[in-house]
Design a protein around this motif. Structure first.
Motif, PDB file in Angstrom:
ATOM      1  N   UNK A   1       0.869  -1.170   0.000  1.00 16.90           N
ATOM      2  CA  UNK A   1       0.000   0.000   0.000  1.00 16.90           C
ATOM      3  C   UNK A   1       0.905   1.219   0.000  1.00 16.90           C
ATOM      4  N   UNK A   2       0.758   2.062  -1.013  1.00 14.69           N
ATOM      5  CA  UNK A   2       1.660   3.197  -1.233  1.00 14.69           C
ATOM      6  C   UNK A   2       0.869   4.504  -1.184  1.00 14.69           C
ATOM      7  N   UNK A   3       1.091   5.300  -0.142  1.00 17.90           N
ATOM      8  CA  UNK A   3       0.511   6.638  -0.019  1.00 17.90           C
ATOM      9  C   UNK A   3       1.600   7.639  -0.350  1.00 17.90           C
TER      10      UNK A   3
ATOM     11  N   UNK B   1      -1.884   2.083  -4.930  1.00 13.67           N
ATOM     12  CA  UNK B   1      -1.393   3.446  -4.759  1.00 13.67           C
ATOM     13  C   UNK B   1      -2.540   4.410  -4.493  1.00 13.67           C
ATOM     14  N   UNK B   2      -2.310   5.325  -3.552  1.00  9.40           N
ATOM     15  CA  UNK B   2      -3.311   6.321  -3.162  1.00  9.40           C
ATOM     16  C   UNK B   2      -2.668   7.701  -3.115  1.00  9.40           C
ATOM     17  N   UNK B   3      -3.456   8.723  -3.433  1.00  6.38           N
ATOM     18  CA  UNK B   3      -3.058  10.140  -3.334  1.00  6.38           C
ATOM     19  C   UNK B   3      -2.041  10.555  -4.389  1.00  6.38           C
ATOM     20  N   UNK B   4      -1.877   9.788  -5.447  1.00  7.68           N
ATOM     21  CA  UNK B   4      -0.920  10.136  -6.501  1.00  7.68           C
ATOM     22  C   UNK B   4      -1.459  11.335  -7.262  1.00  7.68           C
ATOM     23  N   UNK B   5      -0.676  12.405  -7.335  1.00  5.92           N
ATOM     24  CA  UNK B   5      -1.098  13.604  -8.055  1.00  5.92           C
ATOM     25  C   UNK B   5      -0.098  14.022  -9.120  1.00  5.92           C
TER      26      UNK B   5
END
Length: 71
Positions: free
Chosen positions: A14-16, A51-55
């Motif tokens: 899990x990658x934030x 992946x989460x929050x990738x901008x």
């Protein structure tokens, strides 16, 4: 050094982060801050990186993520 390939069968990551970090190399270096999740992919394989929050990232990173990760 711990060999994570031993844990591959059930390991999910899990990658934030704000950045995808999925480049195959950065300025010719395969071991770089911009490539860390790509190296993780090399160890764990398809569908095991979430992946989460990738901008931010290059188009090639997003294309790779769409095919190989749960972004």
């Amino acid at each position: 050094m711990l060999d994570f390939r031993v844990f591959r069968t059930g390991l999910h990551i899990i990658h934030f982060d704000a950045h995808a970090d999925l480049r195959d190399d950065y300025l010719g270096a395969k071991l770089s801050h911009a490539c860390v999740m790509r190296r993780c992919f090399d160890l764990v394989g398809d569908g095991r990186i979430h992946q989460f929050c990738i901008r931010s990232g290059e188009w090639s990173e997003f294309a790779f993520a769409k095919e190989h990760t749960d972004i």
